[in-house]
Scaffold this active site. Structure first.
Site, PDB file in Angstrom:
ATOM      1  N   LYS A 193      11.692   6.102 -28.396  1.00  0.00           N
ATOM      2  CA  LYS A 193      12.965   6.820 -29.276  1.00  0.00           C
ATOM      3  C   LYS A 193      12.849   8.472 -29.174  1.00  0.00           C
ATOM      4  O   LYS A 193      11.828   8.653 -30.055  1.00  0.00           O
ATOM      5  CB  LYS A 193      13.264   6.290 -30.552  1.00  0.00           C
ATOM      6  N   GLY A 245       5.486  13.682 -35.441  1.00  0.00           N
ATOM      7  CA  GLY A 245       6.367  14.261 -36.518  1.00  0.00           C
ATOM      8  C   GLY A 245       5.958  14.666 -37.768  1.00  0.00           C
ATOM      9  O   GLY A 245       4.776  14.942 -37.638  1.00  0.00           O
ATOM     10  N   SER A 246       6.686  14.458 -38.914  1.00  0.00           N
ATOM     11  CA  SER A 246       6.360  15.067 -39.822  1.00  0.00           C
ATOM     12  C   SER A 246       5.238  14.242 -40.524  1.00  0.00           C
ATOM     13  O   SER A 246       5.328  12.965 -40.458  1.00  0.00           O
ATOM     14  CB  SER A 246       7.585  15.236 -40.881  1.00  0.00           C
ATOM     15  N   GLY A 250       5.358  10.037 -41.095  1.00  0.00           N
ATOM     16  CA  GLY A 250       4.101   9.353 -40.916  1.00  0.00           C
ATOM     17  C   GLY A 250       3.916   8.496 -41.853  1.00  0.00           C
ATOM     18  O   GLY A 250       3.218   7.378 -41.686  1.00  0.00           O
ATOM     19  N   GLU A 267       0.602  11.404 -35.134  1.00  0.00           N
ATOM     20  CA  GLU A 267       0.300  12.953 -34.786  1.00  0.00           C
ATOM     21  C   GLU A 267       1.289  13.484 -35.864  1.00  0.00           C
ATOM     22  O   GLU A 267       2.504  13.879 -35.350  1.00  0.00           O
ATOM     23  CB  GLU A 267       0.706  13.098 -33.458  1.00  0.00           C
ATOM     24  N   CYS A 301       3.422  21.687 -34.382  1.00  0.00           N
ATOM     25  CA  CYS A 301       2.754  21.086 -35.277  1.00  0.00           C
ATOM     26  C   CYS A 301       1.198  21.869 -35.553  1.00  0.00           C
ATOM     27  O   CYS A 301       0.744  21.574 -36.687  1.00  0.00           O
ATOM     28  CB  CYS A 301       2.406  19.646 -35.055  1.00  0.00           C
ATOM     29  N   GLU A 398       4.020  23.024 -44.451  1.00  0.00           N
ATOM     30  CA  GLU A 398       4.355  23.464 -43.090  1.00  0.00           C
ATOM     31  C   GLU A 398       5.936  23.755 -43.064  1.00  0.00           C
ATOM     32  O   GLU A 398       6.796  23.135 -43.662  1.00  0.00           O
ATOM     33  CB  GLU A 398       4.017  22.150 -42.277  1.00  0.00           C
TER      34      GLU A 398
END
Lengths: 488, 285
Positions: A193, A245-246, A250, A267, A301, A398
């Site tokens: 996706k 992603g974030s 996650g 990740e 990231c 972040e």
């Protein structure tokens, strides 16, 4: 409109606009789901627009997959796994991947242009970094497909089955390659996706996959929003979830798969330290700082978003950095002169602006480049904060934008402590002329990737991934294969 | 008259009783009390984590060779105290033959990992030929502080099989001993104490794992958790682990041995080191 760029000598250079042509780009008005090598209308009948973030125009419409569609894709992947892909020899699997890599190379300019249109990143980056790396990733893992036992001797490596893969919007095609190539090389089939704001290059990849003759169902691409991703994560017949992603999402994923048989690699986010010592080649380090935080609008990231400068060179580094920032072009992603393109979405621009506001409110000193930014689209000036301390929000969280927080330090021990004082552990940069100091730092920093005298370098052969709350598992290189294999 | 042994817990290199003052009796198959064990509390878990974190620097920075030497030393001391372990295993209900086998297997396990300490990095690292002027390599580093829920059905071998690969790789540990077979765990802590293993590298608690394991799983300064398959408790622990993305390694069998057991508790670190390329000198001679 001519653009102004200040030369190091202080005179102004004017650049004529130099936009990359879009005439050779073939895009559909509407994209369905890619299941079993067929374009399938979503059972939800729902579509959503995908915007060009540089001018807010609709580029195309994307299908919004629901549970049923995801189920269809998983069934296709399971069937392909059992009947075709797991029975194929590694050498044959490898040939398909090589072929896909080659076809991506053939269409690389088209892919680069679409990436810049859909994602907002400068054409220079999509053309020279994203797309070549994506092709190379397929090429690299193609060669592993028939050599898995060399990667894990005595461990009898076997595929896991069906992998559900959810990727972010910052490096759309590159992340698709990072996910699909090792999964297929290891003998798994895939349901992928893309992020809702950047589906197009994944769908172009679907076209390439179909054209390559990859057996139906080996790669399925389902587009949609968070609910589509959740349907993948929660599908009982998926054996592996790979997510980039974030950290927040996650953690939601990790909670959802707790107690199931699903393996995960995550990740996630970062707040990476970029450390400048007084013996570093300062001009080169300034370029590294710029590349560390302004590359891809800071939507990285592993962005070097916490800068640590040794106190005795701080004044010089900051002065040179401010000067260098003035010569960065912010503007049309398709213009070959552009250094910083568009922020990927309105939502992300709001997030960045919220953090900038917090930085000011918490008392850090802000500096932004004076460049003109387009009146349409989502843009953010390169921004830095001086006088930041560890307790500031902008030093802890972040931001995922072109916002740098600067702290100073005196001793090696001090900077190691400060750099490690974060729940994240994705990457770090070290700038010094002294090799032994580099290795001292690289062994002490709790981060999965450490760059010495460079930053934001990526390569298919080089494993990437984090410590602590930046996630687990590695992508790229030999170690990236382990995430898709059962070892006994 | 026989001098009875007081079984205590092991935190930071000393043998305190649980701070809670609680105990639980361990019964023999005939229903007699063998010993009163510490029923460790949340606070004991937290103290153990502090000790393990403090010891991490010292242990992880020892040379690989030295860690191997110390693991071998543990094997030597265990060999010398075999008799004590036989007796405890028999007291806890297994036959002499089986007891001898278990102790021997534990010693062998120690020797096995003593040999791995300075080799696993070489086997599992890589030099990566990147397309730029960088020397790029990926090597292994210990995850840090590891929580170990020792296998419940094994008093000694289960614990040794799970703990030693963690130590071999430079991690420090908090061990929750088998609830119903805790004697050898405490005595093994005494072996560790006599084997040049620095205080705090291993911390060992007895008591109810249903009480202590959730605290360990939720602790924000623990990097990884290891257990055998413990069913529903495992599921709730894996959810608790998410808060700091603790790595949770669940083995289907508690007693395994191999390279993978070390690697599961390692992080892969990739370093890009610059290579100076000046001028046009090539090596085409």
């Amino acid at each position: 409109m001519a653009k102004k760029k200040e030369s190091p000598q202080g005179t102004e250079w004017n650049y004529s606009p130099s936009p990359e042509s879009t005439t050779h780009v073939k895009l559909e008005k509407r994209y369905a789901l890619f299941i079993n090598n067929e374009w399938v209308a979503p059972s939800s009948k729902a579509y959503f627009p995908t915007l060009n973030p540089a001018n807010e125009t609709v580029i195309s419409e994307i299908a919004w997959a629901n549970d049923k569609d995801v189920d269809k894709a998983v069934r296709a992947a399971r069937k392909a796994y059992q009947e075709v892909w797991s029975k194929l020899s590694g050498a044959e699997r490898g040939k398909y991947l090589f072929r896909i890599a080659r076809m991506m190379q053939e269409k690389s300019r088209e892919l680069a242009v679409i990436e810049s249109m859909d994602c907002g990143k400068p054409i220079r980056e999509s053309r020279d970094i994203d797309i070549p790396l994506a092709c190379n990733h397929f090429f690299y893992y193609a060669g592993w497909a028939d050599k898995l036992e060399y990667a894990f001797p005595t461990k009898n490596p076997k595929p896991l089955g069906v992998a559900g893969q959810i990727i972010p919007w910052n490096f759309p095609l590159l992340m698709a390659a990072w996910k699909i190539a090792p999964a297929l090389a290891a003998g798994n089939t895939v349901v992928l996706k893309p992020a809702e704001t950047t589906s197009l290059t994944a769908l172009k990849l679907a076209e390439i996959i179909k054209e390559s003759g990859l057996p139906p169902g080996v790669v399925n691409i389902v587009t949609g929003h968070g609910d589509t991703g959740a349907a993948i994560v929660n599908h009982p017949d998926i054996d592996k979830i790979a997510f980039t992603g974030s950290t927040n999402v996650g953690k939601i994923i990790q909670r959802s798969v707790a107690g199931t048989h699903k393996k995960t690699t995550l990740e996630l986010g970062g707040k990476s330290a970029n450390i400048i010592f007084d013996d570093a080649p300062i001009d080169q380090a300034v370029e590294g700082i710029v590349n560390g935080i302004f590359f891809n609008q800071g939507h990285v990231c592993c962005a070097g978003s916490r800068l640590f400068v040794q106190e005795n060179v701080a004044e010089e580094v900051i002065r040179k950095l401010k000067h260098r920032m003035e010569s960065l072009y912010v503007g049309d992603p398709l213009d070959k002169n552009t250094d910083i393109g568009a922020i990927n979405s309105k939502e992300q621009l709001d997030t960045i602006n919220r953090y900038i506001k917090i930085g000011i409110e918490e008392g850090a000193e802000i500096h932004q480049s004076q460049c003109a930014i387009p009146s349409q689209g989502f843009f953010c000036r390169p921004t830095l904060f001086i006088g930041v301390s560890q307790s500031h929000t902008i030093a802890q969280e972040e931001i995922f934008g072109p916002v740098l927080s600067i702290q100073t330090f005196r001793t090696v021990d001090e900077v190691i402590q400060k750099a490690n004082n974060t729940p994240y552990g994705l990457a770090a940069g070290v700038w010094t002329d002294k090799g032994s100091r580099i290795f001292n730092l690289t062994t002490q920093l709790k981060a999965g990737v450490v760059w010495a005298n460079t930053y934001n370098k990526f390569d298919p052969v080089s494993p990437f991934g984090g410590y602590k709350e930046s996630g687990f598992g590695r992508e790229g290189g030999l170690h990236g294969l382990g995430a898709y294999l059962k070892l006994s | 008259m026989e001098i009875l042994k007081t079984y205590k817990i092991y935190i930071g290199g000393s043998f305190p009783r649980t701070e809670s003052g609680r105990y639980y009796p361990l019964k023999s198959s005939r229903g007699e009390t063998i010993a009163n064990l510490c029923l460790s509390s949340r606070k004991d878990v937290r103290n153990a984590v502090v000790a393990a974190r403090k010891a991490f620097g010292t242990w992880s920075e020892k040379t690989a060779f030295n860690r191997g030497q110390i693991l071998y030393r543990i094997a030597e001391i265990l060999e010398g105290r075999k008799g004590q372990f036989f007796e405890e295993l028999i007291k806890q209900g297994i036959g002499r033959k089986a007891a001898e086998k278990e102790v021997q297997a534990s010693i062998d396990c120690l020797v096995y990992y003593a040999g791995w300490a300075d080799k696993y990095v070489a086997v599992a690292s890589s030099v990566n030929p990147v397309s730029s002027n960088h020397f790029n390599f990926s090597t292994l580093e210990p995850m840090g502080v590891v929580g170990i829920i020792a296998p419940q059905e094994s008093s000694l071998l289960g614990l040794v099989s799970m703990l030693i690969p963690a130590l071999c790789g430079g991690n420090t540990a908090i061990v929750l001993a088998s609830e119903n077979l805790p004697l050898c765990a405490v005595t093994f802590a005494e072996v560790l104490h006599a084997s040049d293993v620095p205080g705090g590298v291993v911390n060992l608690l007895t008591g109810s794992i249903h009480e202590t394991a959730p605290v360990l799983a939720a602790h924000m300064d623990v990097n990884a958790l290891v257990s055998e398959d413990i069913g529903e408790l495992g599921k709730s622990l894996s959810i608790a682990c998410v808060d700091n993305l603790k790595r949770y390694i669940q083995y289907s069998s508690g007693i395994t041995q191999g390279l993978q057991e070390i690697i599961e508790l390692q992080e892969v670190k990739t370093t890009w080191h610059p290579i100076e390329k000046i001028g046009g000198a090539t090596s085409t001679y």
